[in-house]
Design an enzyme around this catalytic site. Structure first.
Site, PDB file in Angstrom:
ATOM      1  N   GLU A 105       4.769  11.192   2.317  1.00 27.94           N
ATOM      2  CA  GLU A 105       5.252  12.269   3.168  1.00 27.94           C
ATOM      3  C   GLU A 105       4.118  12.955   3.926  1.00 27.94           C
ATOM      4  OE1 GLU A 105       9.143  14.869   2.448  1.00 27.94           O
ATOM      5  OE2 GLU A 105       7.461  15.534   1.210  1.00 27.94           O
ATOM      6  N   HIS A 128       5.407  -9.602 -14.835  1.00 26.75           N
ATOM      7  CA  HIS A 128       6.379 -10.675 -15.031  1.00 26.75           C
ATOM      8  C   HIS A 128       7.470 -10.655 -13.970  1.00 26.75           C
ATOM      9  CE1 HIS A 128       4.884 -11.952 -19.058  1.00 26.75           C
ATOM     10  NE2 HIS A 128       4.388 -10.724 -19.025  1.00 26.75           N
ATOM     11  N   LYS A 174      18.801  14.467   7.980  1.00 27.84           N
ATOM     12  CA  LYS A 174      19.554  15.689   7.731  1.00 27.84           C
ATOM     13  C   LYS A 174      20.448  16.033   8.918  1.00 27.84           C
ATOM     14  CE  LYS A 174      16.199  17.942   4.664  1.00 27.84           C
ATOM     15  NZ  LYS A 174      15.335  19.142   4.492  1.00 27.84           N
TER      16      LYS A 174
END
Length: 430
Positions: free
Chosen positions: A285, A306, A420
Protein backbone atom coordinates in the site's frame (compact mmCIF):
# COMPACT_ATOMS: atom_id res chain seq x y z
CA UNK A 1 21.55 -8.55 20.79
CA UNK A 2 19.76 -6.87 17.90
CA UNK A 3 18.19 -7.64 14.58
CA UNK A 4 20.75 -8.60 11.95
CA UNK A 5 20.64 -8.29 8.14
CA UNK A 6 22.72 -10.60 5.95
CA UNK A 7 22.96 -9.64 2.29
CA UNK A 8 23.92 -11.98 -0.59
CA UNK A 9 27.17 -11.50 -2.46
CA UNK A 10 27.86 -11.30 -6.19
CA UNK A 11 24.37 -10.24 -7.35
CA UNK A 12 25.07 -6.52 -7.78
CA UNK A 13 28.21 -4.84 -9.06
CA UNK A 14 30.01 -2.12 -7.13
CA UNK A 15 29.19 0.33 -9.90
CA UNK A 16 25.47 -0.42 -9.68
CA UNK A 17 25.57 -0.04 -5.90
CA UNK A 18 27.39 3.30 -6.12
CA UNK A 19 24.74 4.58 -8.53
CA UNK A 20 21.95 3.71 -6.08
CA UNK A 21 23.57 5.12 -2.96
CA UNK A 22 22.79 8.84 -3.58
CA UNK A 23 19.10 8.04 -4.13
CA UNK A 24 19.00 6.03 -0.90
CA UNK A 25 20.66 8.78 1.13
CA UNK A 26 18.31 11.39 -0.35
CA UNK A 27 15.29 9.24 0.56
CA UNK A 28 16.69 8.77 4.06
CA UNK A 29 16.92 12.54 4.50
CA UNK A 30 13.39 13.09 3.20
CA UNK A 31 12.13 10.66 5.82
CA UNK A 32 14.23 11.65 8.82
CA UNK A 33 13.97 15.40 8.19
CA UNK A 34 10.22 14.99 7.56
CA UNK A 35 10.47 16.97 4.36
CA UNK A 36 9.06 14.49 1.85
CA UNK A 37 5.58 14.11 0.45
CA UNK A 38 3.18 12.95 3.16
CA UNK A 39 5.37 14.42 5.91
CA UNK A 40 2.24 15.12 7.97
CA UNK A 41 1.98 11.35 8.59
CA UNK A 42 5.48 10.75 9.93
CA UNK A 43 4.53 10.84 13.60
CA UNK A 44 5.44 7.16 13.93
CA UNK A 45 9.16 7.93 13.47
CA UNK A 46 9.68 9.15 17.06
CA UNK A 47 6.59 7.44 18.45
CA UNK A 48 8.23 4.60 20.47
CA UNK A 49 10.37 6.95 22.52
CA UNK A 50 7.63 9.54 22.97
CA UNK A 51 5.12 6.91 24.09
CA UNK A 52 7.46 5.29 26.59
CA UNK A 53 8.22 8.70 28.08
CA UNK A 54 4.51 9.49 28.43
CA UNK A 55 4.04 7.92 31.86
CA UNK A 56 0.38 8.90 32.16
CA UNK A 57 -0.48 7.17 28.88
CA UNK A 58 1.52 4.06 29.78
CA UNK A 59 -0.18 3.88 33.18
CA UNK A 60 -3.58 4.05 31.47
CA UNK A 61 -2.58 0.95 29.48
CA UNK A 62 -1.53 -0.94 32.59
CA UNK A 63 -4.82 -0.05 34.30
CA UNK A 64 -6.89 -1.63 31.51
CA UNK A 65 -6.89 -5.17 32.83
CA UNK A 66 -7.80 -3.99 36.31
CA UNK A 67 -10.62 -1.89 34.90
CA UNK A 68 -12.16 -4.83 33.08
CA UNK A 69 -11.62 -7.39 35.85
CA UNK A 70 -14.80 -6.03 37.44
CA UNK A 71 -17.06 -7.56 34.79
CA UNK A 72 -17.26 -11.07 33.40
CA UNK A 73 -15.22 -11.19 30.17
CA UNK A 74 -14.44 -14.51 28.48
CA UNK A 75 -13.53 -13.40 24.95
CA UNK A 76 -12.39 -10.44 22.90
CA UNK A 77 -13.89 -9.11 19.67
CA UNK A 78 -11.55 -6.89 17.63
CA UNK A 79 -13.20 -4.94 14.81
CA UNK A 80 -11.00 -3.31 12.18
CA UNK A 81 -9.56 -3.63 8.71
CA UNK A 82 -6.07 -3.20 7.26
CA UNK A 83 -3.75 -1.43 9.66
CA UNK A 84 -6.51 -1.25 12.25
CA UNK A 85 -6.17 -4.94 13.07
CA UNK A 86 -3.37 -6.57 11.07
CA UNK A 87 -0.47 -5.55 13.32
CA UNK A 88 -2.35 -6.68 16.43
CA UNK A 89 -3.10 -10.06 14.87
CA UNK A 90 0.50 -10.45 13.70
CA UNK A 91 1.97 -9.87 17.17
CA UNK A 92 -0.71 -11.84 19.01
CA UNK A 93 -0.33 -14.84 16.69
CA UNK A 94 3.46 -14.71 16.82
CA UNK A 95 3.49 -14.93 20.60
CA UNK A 96 0.54 -17.28 21.25
CA UNK A 97 0.13 -19.54 18.21
CA UNK A 98 1.89 -22.34 20.13
CA UNK A 99 -1.22 -22.56 22.33
CA UNK A 100 -3.06 -25.29 20.44
CA UNK A 101 -5.97 -25.03 22.88
CA UNK A 102 -7.34 -21.87 24.42
CA UNK A 103 -6.03 -22.81 27.86
CA UNK A 104 -4.47 -19.77 29.53
CA UNK A 105 -5.45 -17.63 26.53
CA UNK A 106 -8.61 -15.61 25.92
CA UNK A 107 -10.36 -16.44 22.61
CA UNK A 108 -10.25 -13.65 20.03
CA UNK A 109 -12.74 -13.05 17.23
CA UNK A 110 -11.63 -10.68 14.45
CA UNK A 111 -14.40 -8.95 12.55
CA UNK A 112 -14.63 -6.07 10.09
CA UNK A 113 -11.85 -7.17 7.75
CA UNK A 114 -14.22 -8.60 5.14
CA UNK A 115 -17.98 -8.84 4.51
CA UNK A 116 -18.50 -12.55 3.74
CA UNK A 117 -21.89 -13.58 5.21
CA UNK A 118 -21.19 -17.20 6.23
CA UNK A 119 -18.34 -16.08 8.47
CA UNK A 120 -20.63 -13.52 10.12
CA UNK A 121 -23.41 -16.06 10.57
CA UNK A 122 -21.14 -18.43 12.49
CA UNK A 123 -19.42 -15.60 14.37
CA UNK A 124 -22.75 -14.33 15.68
CA UNK A 125 -23.79 -17.86 16.66
CA UNK A 126 -20.48 -18.34 18.48
CA UNK A 127 -21.03 -15.14 20.44
CA UNK A 128 -24.40 -16.28 21.76
CA UNK A 129 -22.75 -18.15 24.64
CA UNK A 130 -20.01 -15.56 25.24
CA UNK A 131 -19.46 -12.50 27.42
CA UNK A 132 -17.09 -10.50 25.20
CA UNK A 133 -15.26 -7.23 25.41
CA UNK A 134 -15.46 -5.41 22.06
CA UNK A 135 -12.71 -3.19 20.65
CA UNK A 136 -13.78 -1.25 17.56
CA UNK A 137 -10.98 0.51 15.68
CA UNK A 138 -11.73 3.08 13.00
CA UNK A 139 -10.54 6.64 12.60
CA UNK A 140 -13.73 7.74 10.86
CA UNK A 141 -16.23 5.14 11.99
CA UNK A 142 -17.68 4.95 8.48
CA UNK A 143 -15.27 2.56 6.71
CA UNK A 144 -17.71 0.04 5.25
CA UNK A 145 -16.37 -3.29 6.49
CA UNK A 146 -15.77 -2.42 10.18
CA UNK A 147 -18.88 -0.21 10.27
CA UNK A 148 -21.04 -3.16 9.19
CA UNK A 149 -19.35 -5.42 11.75
CA UNK A 150 -19.86 -2.91 14.56
CA UNK A 151 -23.51 -2.47 13.64
CA UNK A 152 -24.06 -6.20 14.13
CA UNK A 153 -22.06 -6.35 17.36
CA UNK A 154 -23.37 -3.13 18.87
CA UNK A 155 -26.99 -4.28 18.39
CA UNK A 156 -26.22 -7.67 19.95
CA UNK A 157 -24.30 -6.17 22.89
CA UNK A 158 -27.04 -3.63 23.65
CA UNK A 159 -29.73 -6.33 23.57
CA UNK A 160 -27.76 -8.96 25.50
CA UNK A 161 -26.10 -6.74 28.13
CA UNK A 162 -28.50 -3.77 28.39
CA UNK A 163 -27.16 -2.56 31.75
CA UNK A 164 -23.45 -2.76 30.93
CA UNK A 165 -23.29 -2.45 27.15
CA UNK A 166 -21.18 0.72 27.26
CA UNK A 167 -18.63 -0.94 29.56
CA UNK A 168 -18.21 -3.79 27.08
CA UNK A 169 -17.12 -1.55 24.20
CA UNK A 170 -13.81 0.26 23.71
CA UNK A 171 -13.57 2.69 20.80
CA UNK A 172 -10.20 3.56 19.26
CA UNK A 173 -10.81 6.44 16.91
CA UNK A 174 -10.08 10.07 16.07
CA UNK A 175 -9.58 12.33 19.07
CA UNK A 176 -12.12 14.96 17.97
CA UNK A 177 -14.16 14.11 14.90
CA UNK A 178 -15.93 11.32 13.05
CA UNK A 179 -19.02 9.22 13.64
CA UNK A 180 -17.32 6.74 15.96
CA UNK A 181 -15.95 9.57 18.14
CA UNK A 182 -19.44 11.05 18.36
CA UNK A 183 -20.96 7.68 19.24
CA UNK A 184 -18.28 6.92 21.85
CA UNK A 185 -18.89 10.25 23.56
CA UNK A 186 -22.69 9.87 23.50
CA UNK A 187 -22.69 6.26 24.75
CA UNK A 188 -19.87 6.69 27.26
CA UNK A 189 -17.52 4.08 25.80
CA UNK A 190 -13.96 3.90 27.07
CA UNK A 191 -12.01 5.42 24.21
CA UNK A 192 -8.48 5.97 22.99
CA UNK A 193 -7.30 8.38 20.32
CA UNK A 194 -5.51 7.49 17.12
CA UNK A 195 -2.76 10.09 16.50
CA UNK A 196 -3.51 12.46 13.63
CA UNK A 197 0.04 12.12 12.27
CA UNK A 198 0.13 8.30 12.05
CA UNK A 199 -1.56 6.41 9.19
CA UNK A 200 -3.25 3.04 9.60
CA UNK A 201 -0.54 0.71 8.35
CA UNK A 202 2.06 2.44 10.55
CA UNK A 203 -0.19 2.46 13.63
CA UNK A 204 0.42 -0.86 15.40
CA UNK A 205 2.58 0.83 18.07
CA UNK A 206 -0.16 3.36 18.86
CA UNK A 207 -3.38 2.69 20.79
CA UNK A 208 -4.56 0.79 17.71
CA UNK A 209 -2.30 -2.12 18.61
CA UNK A 210 -1.21 -1.47 22.18
CA UNK A 211 -4.69 -1.44 23.72
CA UNK A 212 -5.86 -4.85 22.41
CA UNK A 213 -2.40 -6.39 22.87
CA UNK A 214 -2.29 -5.27 26.50
CA UNK A 215 -5.67 -6.87 27.13
CA UNK A 216 -4.34 -10.05 25.50
CA UNK A 217 -1.51 -10.23 28.02
CA UNK A 218 1.26 -8.99 25.74
CA UNK A 219 3.80 -6.60 27.25
CA UNK A 220 3.42 -3.19 25.53
CA UNK A 221 6.46 -1.75 27.27
CA UNK A 222 8.76 -4.44 25.88
CA UNK A 223 7.35 -3.91 22.37
CA UNK A 224 8.01 -0.19 22.59
CA UNK A 225 11.49 -0.68 24.06
CA UNK A 226 12.47 -2.86 21.12
CA UNK A 227 11.03 -0.35 18.68
CA UNK A 228 12.76 2.54 20.48
CA UNK A 229 16.15 0.83 20.29
CA UNK A 230 15.65 0.27 16.56
CA UNK A 231 14.48 3.88 16.23
CA UNK A 232 17.78 5.05 17.69
CA UNK A 233 19.77 2.82 15.34
CA UNK A 234 17.85 4.05 12.29
CA UNK A 235 18.02 7.73 13.19
CA UNK A 236 21.60 7.86 14.44
CA UNK A 237 23.23 5.94 11.59
CA UNK A 238 23.04 7.79 8.31
CA UNK A 239 25.77 5.74 6.60
CA UNK A 240 24.35 3.18 4.21
CA UNK A 241 26.30 0.16 5.41
CA UNK A 242 25.69 0.87 9.11
CA UNK A 243 21.93 1.33 9.03
CA UNK A 244 20.10 -2.01 8.60
CA UNK A 245 16.82 -0.48 7.41
CA UNK A 246 18.56 1.79 4.91
CA UNK A 247 20.62 -1.17 3.70
CA UNK A 248 17.55 -3.37 3.23
CA UNK A 249 15.65 -0.66 1.36
CA UNK A 250 18.58 -0.07 -0.99
CA UNK A 251 19.06 -3.76 -1.75
CA UNK A 252 15.38 -4.03 -2.67
CA UNK A 253 15.92 -1.36 -5.33
CA UNK A 254 19.16 -2.96 -6.44
CA UNK A 255 17.36 -6.22 -7.17
CA UNK A 256 14.54 -4.36 -8.93
CA UNK A 257 17.11 -2.69 -11.18
CA UNK A 258 18.20 -6.22 -12.14
CA UNK A 259 14.70 -7.18 -13.29
CA UNK A 260 13.39 -8.56 -9.97
CA UNK A 261 10.00 -6.83 -9.40
CA UNK A 262 8.72 -9.43 -6.90
CA UNK A 263 9.82 -9.77 -3.28
CA UNK A 264 8.96 -13.07 -1.60
CA UNK A 265 8.87 -12.73 2.21
CA UNK A 266 9.61 -16.17 3.64
CA UNK A 267 10.14 -17.79 7.01
CA UNK A 268 10.63 -21.23 8.54
CA UNK A 269 8.55 -20.10 11.53
CA UNK A 270 4.78 -20.42 10.89
CA UNK A 271 4.02 -18.28 13.93
CA UNK A 272 5.25 -15.35 11.82
CA UNK A 273 2.60 -15.93 9.14
CA UNK A 274 0.52 -12.87 10.04
CA UNK A 275 3.61 -10.73 10.42
CA UNK A 276 4.15 -11.47 6.74
CA UNK A 277 0.58 -10.40 6.02
CA UNK A 278 1.20 -7.14 7.92
CA UNK A 279 4.45 -6.61 5.96
CA UNK A 280 2.58 -7.25 2.71
CA UNK A 281 0.10 -4.46 3.39
CA UNK A 282 2.82 -2.12 4.64
CA UNK A 283 4.91 -2.29 1.48
CA UNK A 284 2.15 -2.94 -1.05
CA UNK A 285 0.00 0.00 0.00
CA UNK A 286 2.96 2.33 0.51
CA UNK A 287 4.88 1.68 -2.73
CA UNK A 288 2.29 0.52 -5.24
CA UNK A 289 1.53 3.82 -6.97
CA UNK A 290 2.02 5.53 -10.32
CA UNK A 291 2.89 2.23 -12.00
CA UNK A 292 5.76 1.69 -9.54
CA UNK A 293 6.60 -0.59 -6.64
CA UNK A 294 7.93 -4.05 -5.81
CA UNK A 295 5.18 -6.66 -5.58
CA UNK A 296 5.17 -8.19 -2.06
CA UNK A 297 4.11 -11.77 -1.46
CA UNK A 298 4.71 -14.35 1.27
CA UNK A 299 5.50 -18.04 1.70
CA UNK A 300 5.92 -20.19 4.81
CA UNK A 301 8.52 -22.94 4.79
CA UNK A 302 8.96 -25.87 4.86
CA UNK A 303 5.25 -26.15 4.00
CA UNK A 304 5.41 -24.06 0.84
CA UNK A 305 8.63 -25.69 -0.33
CA UNK A 306 6.33 -28.59 -1.24
CA UNK A 307 4.05 -26.35 -3.30
CA UNK A 308 5.88 -23.24 -4.53
CA UNK A 309 9.41 -24.51 -3.94
CA UNK A 310 9.73 -25.75 -7.50
CA UNK A 311 8.88 -22.34 -8.93
CA UNK A 312 11.21 -20.48 -6.57
CA UNK A 313 14.03 -22.85 -7.42
CA UNK A 314 13.49 -23.29 -11.13
CA UNK A 315 10.90 -20.88 -12.49
CA UNK A 316 11.18 -17.41 -14.02
CA UNK A 317 13.96 -15.40 -12.38
CA UNK A 318 11.67 -12.49 -11.51
CA UNK A 319 11.92 -12.48 -7.72
CA UNK A 320 14.23 -12.07 -4.78
CA UNK A 321 13.67 -13.46 -1.32
CA UNK A 322 13.63 -11.89 2.14
CA UNK A 323 13.89 -14.64 4.77
CA UNK A 324 13.01 -13.95 8.42
CA UNK A 325 14.87 -16.16 10.86
CA UNK A 326 14.81 -16.75 14.63
CA UNK A 327 18.15 -17.78 16.08
CA UNK A 328 16.86 -19.44 19.26
CA UNK A 329 13.29 -20.81 19.36
CA UNK A 330 11.18 -20.36 22.47
CA UNK A 331 10.85 -24.12 22.95
CA UNK A 332 12.43 -27.25 21.55
CA UNK A 333 11.82 -30.98 21.31
CA UNK A 334 14.12 -33.93 20.63
CA UNK A 335 13.50 -36.40 17.82
CA UNK A 336 12.94 -39.80 19.49
CA UNK A 337 15.13 -42.84 18.95
CA UNK A 338 13.44 -46.01 17.66
CA UNK A 339 15.13 -49.41 17.30
CA UNK A 340 13.61 -50.39 13.93
CA UNK A 341 14.51 -47.24 11.91
CA UNK A 342 11.77 -48.08 9.38
CA UNK A 343 11.39 -44.38 8.58
CA UNK A 344 15.12 -44.06 7.78
CA UNK A 345 15.60 -41.19 10.23
CA UNK A 346 18.57 -42.66 12.08
CA UNK A 347 20.76 -39.77 10.91
CA UNK A 348 18.77 -37.21 12.94
CA UNK A 349 17.40 -39.23 15.87
CA UNK A 350 18.33 -37.72 19.19
CA UNK A 351 18.78 -34.26 17.64
CA UNK A 352 16.72 -31.23 18.53
CA UNK A 353 14.01 -30.32 16.03
CA UNK A 354 15.37 -26.75 16.01
CA UNK A 355 18.64 -28.13 14.59
CA UNK A 356 16.78 -29.84 11.74
CA UNK A 357 14.70 -26.71 11.03
CA UNK A 358 17.85 -24.57 10.94
CA UNK A 359 19.60 -26.93 8.54
CA UNK A 360 16.52 -26.88 6.32
CA UNK A 361 16.73 -23.07 6.31
CA UNK A 362 20.46 -23.06 5.58
CA UNK A 363 20.05 -25.63 2.82
CA UNK A 364 17.18 -23.70 1.24
CA UNK A 365 19.17 -20.47 1.16
CA UNK A 366 22.09 -22.30 -0.48
CA UNK A 367 19.79 -23.90 -3.06
CA UNK A 368 17.97 -20.69 -3.95
CA UNK A 369 21.17 -18.65 -4.23
CA UNK A 370 22.64 -21.38 -6.44
CA UNK A 371 19.43 -21.17 -8.49
CA UNK A 372 20.02 -17.43 -9.02
CA UNK A 373 17.51 -16.17 -6.45
CA UNK A 374 19.07 -13.54 -4.15
CA UNK A 375 18.18 -14.09 -0.48
CA UNK A 376 18.25 -11.35 2.16
CA UNK A 377 18.28 -13.00 5.60
CA UNK A 378 16.91 -10.95 8.50
CA UNK A 379 17.37 -12.61 11.87
CA UNK A 380 16.31 -11.84 15.42
CA UNK A 381 17.84 -13.56 18.48
CA UNK A 382 14.50 -14.86 19.78
CA UNK A 383 10.79 -14.33 19.35
CA UNK A 384 9.48 -12.03 22.07
CA UNK A 385 7.90 -8.61 22.42
CA UNK A 386 11.21 -6.75 22.39
CA UNK A 387 12.47 -8.24 19.13
CA UNK A 388 9.06 -8.02 17.46
CA UNK A 389 9.12 -4.31 18.30
CA UNK A 390 12.53 -4.06 16.65
CA UNK A 391 11.32 -5.91 13.56
CA UNK A 392 8.19 -3.79 13.18
CA UNK A 393 10.05 -0.49 13.40
CA UNK A 394 12.77 -1.80 11.07
CA UNK A 395 10.24 -2.59 8.35
CA UNK A 396 8.34 0.67 8.82
CA UNK A 397 11.51 2.71 8.49
CA UNK A 398 12.75 0.73 5.49
CA UNK A 399 9.35 1.10 3.84
CA UNK A 400 9.46 4.88 4.18
CA UNK A 401 12.91 5.03 2.59
CA UNK A 402 12.08 2.58 -0.18
CA UNK A 403 8.89 4.46 -1.09
CA UNK A 404 10.74 7.76 -1.35
CA UNK A 405 13.30 6.04 -3.58
CA UNK A 406 10.35 5.39 -5.92
CA UNK A 407 9.46 9.09 -5.60
CA UNK A 408 5.98 8.25 -4.29
CA UNK A 409 4.16 9.31 -1.14
CA UNK A 410 4.53 6.39 1.35
CA UNK A 411 1.54 7.45 3.40
CA UNK A 412 -1.46 7.73 1.09
CA UNK A 413 -3.51 5.11 -0.76
CA UNK A 414 -5.41 6.82 -3.59
CA UNK A 415 -5.96 3.58 -5.49
CA UNK A 416 -8.05 2.09 -2.69
CA UNK A 417 -10.79 4.61 -3.39
CA UNK A 418 -11.52 3.12 -6.84
CA UNK A 419 -13.20 -0.05 -5.58
CA UNK A 420 -15.01 1.88 -2.84
CA UNK A 421 -16.54 4.36 -5.29
CA UNK A 422 -17.73 1.57 -7.58
CA UNK A 423 -19.17 -0.38 -4.63
CA UNK A 424 -20.97 2.71 -3.27
CA UNK A 425 -22.40 3.43 -6.71
CA UNK A 426 -23.67 -0.14 -7.10
CA UNK A 427 -25.16 -0.08 -3.60
CA UNK A 428 -26.88 3.25 -4.23
CA UNK A 429 -24.92 5.35 -1.77
CA UNK A 430 -23.72 7.76 -4.46
Amino acid sequence: MNLNVNIPNNFITTEEWNQLEPYAIHAYKLLTEKSGEGKEFTGWIHLPELTLNNKNWMNSLFQLKKLYSEINIDSLVIIGIGGSYMGTKAIHFALTSHLITQENSIPVLYLGHHIEPTYYYHALRWLESRHPLVIVISKSGTTTEPAIAFRFIRKWIEETFPHESARRIIAITDARKGSLRKLADEKGYTSFAIPDDVGGRFSVLTSVGLVPLTLLGINPEALLEGAMDMQKICLERSQLNKNPALLYATWRHAFLSRGRPIEVWTTFYPQLYYLGEWWKQLFGESEGKQGKGIFPTTLTYTTDLHSMGQYIQDGSRIMFETMISIETPSHDVTIPCLPDNLDDLHYIEGKNLSYVNQKAEDGTIMAHVDGNVPVIRISIPELNEYHLGQLIYFFEFACGISSYMFNVNPFDQPGVEAYKNNMFRLLGKI
